[in-house]
Scaffold this motif. Structure first.
Motif, PDB file in Angstrom:
ATOM      1  N   VAL A   1       0.839  -1.204   0.000  1.00  0.00           N
ATOM      2  CA  VAL A   1       0.000   0.000   0.000  1.00  0.00           C
ATOM      3  C   VAL A   1       0.874   1.254   0.000  1.00  0.00           C
ATOM      4  O   VAL A   1       0.661   2.188  -0.770  1.00  0.00           O
ATOM      5  N   ILE A   2       1.872   1.231   0.854  1.00  0.00           N
ATOM      6  CA  ILE A   2       2.777   2.390   0.924  1.00  0.00           C
ATOM      7  C   ILE A   2       3.371   2.697  -0.435  1.00  0.00           C
ATOM      8  O   ILE A   2       3.506   3.848  -0.829  1.00  0.00           O
ATOM      9  N   ASN A   3       3.708   1.651  -1.142  1.00  0.00           N
ATOM     10  CA  ASN A   3       4.393   1.848  -2.416  1.00  0.00           C
ATOM     11  C   ASN A   3       3.447   1.834  -3.609  1.00  0.00           C
ATOM     12  O   ASN A   3       3.874   1.648  -4.741  1.00  0.00           O
ATOM     13  N   ASN A   4       2.178   2.016  -3.326  1.00  0.00           N
ATOM     14  CA  ASN A   4       1.197   2.111  -4.400  1.00  0.00           C
ATOM     15  C   ASN A   4       1.209   0.922  -5.345  1.00  0.00           C
ATOM     16  O   ASN A   4       1.014   1.081  -6.549  1.00  0.00           O
TER      17      ASN A   4
ATOM     18  N   ARG B   1      -8.588  -0.291   4.454  1.00  0.00           N
ATOM     19  CA  ARG B   1      -8.340  -0.639   5.850  1.00  0.00           C
ATOM     20  C   ARG B   1      -6.926  -0.239   6.269  1.00  0.00           C
ATOM     21  O   ARG B   1      -6.707   0.331   7.339  1.00  0.00           O
ATOM     22  N   VAL B   2      -5.990  -0.541   5.390  1.00  0.00           N
ATOM     23  CA  VAL B   2      -4.596  -0.207   5.709  1.00  0.00           C
ATOM     24  C   VAL B   2      -4.422   1.302   5.829  1.00  0.00           C
ATOM     25  O   VAL B   2      -3.802   1.805   6.775  1.00  0.00           O
ATOM     26  N   LEU B   3      -4.998   1.998   4.879  1.00  0.00           N
ATOM     27  CA  LEU B   3      -4.896   3.454   4.907  1.00  0.00           C
ATOM     28  C   LEU B   3      -5.455   4.033   6.198  1.00  0.00           C
ATOM     29  O   LEU B   3      -4.892   4.953   6.801  1.00  0.00           O
TER      30      LEU B   3
ATOM     31  N   PRO C   1      -0.262  -1.887  -7.370  1.00  0.00           N
ATOM     32  CA  PRO C   1      -1.634  -2.047  -7.861  1.00  0.00           C
ATOM     33  C   PRO C   1      -2.290  -3.327  -7.353  1.00  0.00           C
ATOM     34  O   PRO C   1      -3.522  -3.435  -7.329  1.00  0.00           O
ATOM     35  N   GLN C   2      -1.491  -4.259  -6.933  1.00  0.00           N
ATOM     36  CA  GLN C   2      -2.061  -5.549  -6.577  1.00  0.00           C
ATOM     37  C   GLN C   2      -2.538  -5.621  -5.127  1.00  0.00           C
ATOM     38  O   GLN C   2      -2.133  -6.488  -4.369  1.00  0.00           O
ATOM     39  N   VAL C   3      -3.371  -4.663  -4.772  1.00  0.00           N
ATOM     40  CA  VAL C   3      -4.026  -4.712  -3.462  1.00  0.00           C
ATOM     41  C   VAL C   3      -5.496  -4.393  -3.704  1.00  0.00           C
ATOM     42  O   VAL C   3      -5.810  -3.444  -4.426  1.00  0.00           O
ATOM     43  N   SER C   4      -6.353  -5.181  -3.131  1.00  0.00           N
ATOM     44  CA  SER C   4      -7.782  -4.929  -3.357  1.00  0.00           C
ATOM     45  C   SER C   4      -8.188  -3.637  -2.665  1.00  0.00           C
ATOM     46  O   SER C   4      -7.602  -3.238  -1.655  1.00  0.00           O
ATOM     47  N   ASP C   5      -9.210  -3.021  -3.223  1.00  0.00           N
ATOM     48  CA  ASP C   5      -9.624  -1.731  -2.685  1.00  0.00           C
ATOM     49  C   ASP C   5     -10.013  -1.767  -1.212  1.00  0.00           C
ATOM     50  O   ASP C   5      -9.578  -0.906  -0.441  1.00  0.00           O
ATOM     51  N   PRO C   6     -10.806  -2.740  -0.814  1.00  0.00           N
ATOM     52  CA  PRO C   6     -11.198  -2.764   0.607  1.00  0.00           C
ATOM     53  C   PRO C   6      -9.986  -2.912   1.513  1.00  0.00           C
ATOM     54  O   PRO C   6      -9.859  -2.215   2.521  1.00  0.00           O
ATOM     55  N   THR C   7      -9.074  -3.778   1.156  1.00  0.00           N
ATOM     56  CA  THR C   7      -7.869  -3.975   1.967  1.00  0.00           C
ATOM     57  C   THR C   7      -7.080  -2.676   2.044  1.00  0.00           C
ATOM     58  O   THR C   7      -6.652  -2.249   3.107  1.00  0.00           O
ATOM     59  N   ARG C   8      -6.909  -2.077   0.887  1.00  0.00           N
ATOM     60  CA  ARG C   8      -6.149  -0.830   0.853  1.00  0.00           C
ATOM     61  C   ARG C   8      -6.770   0.195   1.803  1.00  0.00           C
ATOM     62  O   ARG C   8      -6.095   0.863   2.559  1.00  0.00           O
TER      63      ARG C   8
END
Lengths: 342, 342
Positions: free
Chosen positions: B22-25, B36-38, B27-34
């Motif tokens: 997520v930190i490094n943008n 939550r992490v954010l 693309p292979q992270v699902s939106d919901p997960t992203r």
DNA sequence: CTGTTAGCGCCTTCAA
DNA sequence: TTGAAGGCGCTAACAG
């Protein structure tokens, strides 16, 4: 690929802890072992990775200097003091030149976050609304250089005795025989601004009063900092009936504006008008400008020392170092042309 | 204690690899997960540790600028271009002010070692014996700014077209009607020195010859760089019988010395003597000095761009960016008082 | 005195 | 798409 501590250990036939000890001058290494390690280091041209070192130590070994690099020439000289002083230490210096309010805020916030640098030097940047909190909440030590606002007590600072500087400049003019002395400066009525102008003004007032002169209100003109605005102000001042025979400007830059005004009005400096500046920027010497010198280089050097101390001992109380000023008489001040008897 | 990536992972209920993505943008992270992490990042006020990042990446994310900070005012303006350009990137800028030969060598060697910085900018420092090798052997990319020596081809550089600058300055004087034009500069006979003076000289010669004038040898005076030495040289030049009616100085600093000489000799500038400088330092504008401006800020900015490219692609061939000069006519040049007919 | 080990905080495979 | 594990190079604590 550069050699690592592990390579050295292998070549020297020792464990890598020993290599680390040698690097850090630990006394608990036998001479023969130390020699072997040193030889291996030499042979491999090994240099410890600063980054790995930092991660392991939990220190950045870096300090930041935030300054308006180029709007005031004096700042550069301060930075020079900072740089040269830091060069003798194991710290790196990273610099931020803030020229816009946005960058200013962003930089301040970034730098005062831990993990980024071990300490920060804030140079000639009077705090604005809300920044005070940012600074106070800073987990990393901050030292202020040339930030003389009363709100900033509580921080370690390097400041110059501006009251005394203003007093000395004015005394210099009084000693030459001037009785009507003008003062040109930045405005100083806003709560959060550069207070140097105000302190200098108070010194100016004090000197006049000590000489039995009541400073006229019109003698003080203020406006945005800069050569051209100062020129405008000086013209206003010199157009008064009973105009001052001398003008003390709160900065050399403004003094230059004053001299430009004199030139345009056909006034000879120093015969018709004496001018005193403040700062002693390089330009001042060339122009023969009488001015008040503050120890710029020294202020940077001193700031670094304060900061290093603060880093070494986080719990030490803030300290203020107050440097003294000195009048440098040059060619822009002389006795007034006409006596100024009452 | 600042939050780490691990804290974020725990709070967000994900693995720490995901946080890194997520930190490094990635693309292979699902939106919901992203999301939550954010949120966790926000909640913890998490900022990735630059140092850990650097160690892991094997990059320092830092570039060094080495310059004689304060001996030439122009350098400061170049540094400003460097700083402002770097501020938009993820790189830090660390600065080294070299004022002595010892520090110069030490700094160069330290900086060109890998592990220290990802690239280095060398500003206005002509290489000396042996340094060429140091630079060539450097594992980190080096970009030269304002180093115009022929030996330096092979490096990426930002230079100014000094030949053209000298030619234009001289043409300006010729167009005003001058026929005897002096040139004052640093010496340029040593093999490894600042060649700008020489290039400007050649442009000067070329302009004269194009105008059908054979430059007299005595018209060229050279000595150590500096105001006072230039003043001395100008006095020598102006004491000649058939002295030049105009002087082109290889730097503004030297031009100031020339003007000081004129003042001392009772010569009016520009009526009795025209003066052209080079650099357009801030002082030049104030003094009304006609000069040749080089894009100082831009040279710094361009240097950073070259360096960043070199870092991104180590195998790219060196590039030279050549910036143009411009004559800025001010109050120190005018027609010669007496016609200068043959 | 010296070797070994466990992190420092993050990125990047490799599997799942 | 995600979690887990290994490694970046060095320091420091712990055994031996």
């Amino acid at each position: 690929m550069p050699a690592t501590i592990r390579d050295v250990a292998r070549v020297a036939g020792v464990g890598l802890g020993t290599v680390s000890r040698v690097i850090n001058n630990s006394p608990q290494v036998s001479d023969p072992t130390r020699r072997r390690v040193l030889e291996a280091i030499e042979a491999l041209d090994f240099h410890p990775s600063p980054i790995a070192r930092r991660l392991s130590l939990g220190k950045t070994l870096t300090i930041a200097a935030i300054a308006p690099f180029f709007t005031r020439p004096a700042t550069v000289e301060r930075l020079r003091g900072v740089e040269l002083t830091i060069a003798g230490t194991e710290y790196d210096l990273i610099v931020f030149s803030v020229e816009s309010p946005e960058r200013r805020d962003a930089t301040l916030r970034e730098v005062t976050r831990s993990q980024r640098v071990d300490g920060a030097l804030v140079i000639s940047l009077p705090p604005r609304d809300g920044e005070l909190e940012t600074l106070q909440a800073s987990p990393v030590p901050v030292v202020l250089i040339d930030v003389n606002n009363p709100e900033m007590e509580g921080f370690s600072r390097v400041v110059v005795n501006d009251f005394e500087g203003g007093r000395r400049a004015t005394q210099h003019l009084l000693a030459l025989g001037h009785r009507r002395v003008g003062y040109i400066s930045d405005p100083f009525d806003e709560p959060f601004l550069y207070t140097a102008s105000r302190m200098r003004f108070q010194g100016y007032q004090q000197a006049l009063q000590e000489a039995g002169i009541e400073p006229a209100e019109v003698w003080h003109q203020h406006g945005e900092h800069g050569r051209y605005e100062a020129e405008r102000l000086a013209i206003a001042l010199l157009s008064l009936q009973n105009a001052p025979t001398a003008i003390f400007a709160a900065s050399d830059t403004q003094a230059i504006g004053v001299m430009e005004a004199a030139r345009k009005m056909g006034l000879n400096v120093p015969k018709d008008l004496s001018v005193v500046g403040y700062d002693d920027i390089e330009l001042a010497e060339y122009m023969g400008l009488t001015t008040v010198r503050q120890p710029l280089f020294e202020s940077g050097a001193e700031g670094v020392r304060l900061l290093l101390q603060a880093i070494a001992d986080r719990s030490a109380p803030p300290r203020t170092v107050r440097l003294q000023t000195e009048v440098i008489p040059r060619r822009t001040t002389a006795q007034p042309r006409d006596g100024d008897a009452p």
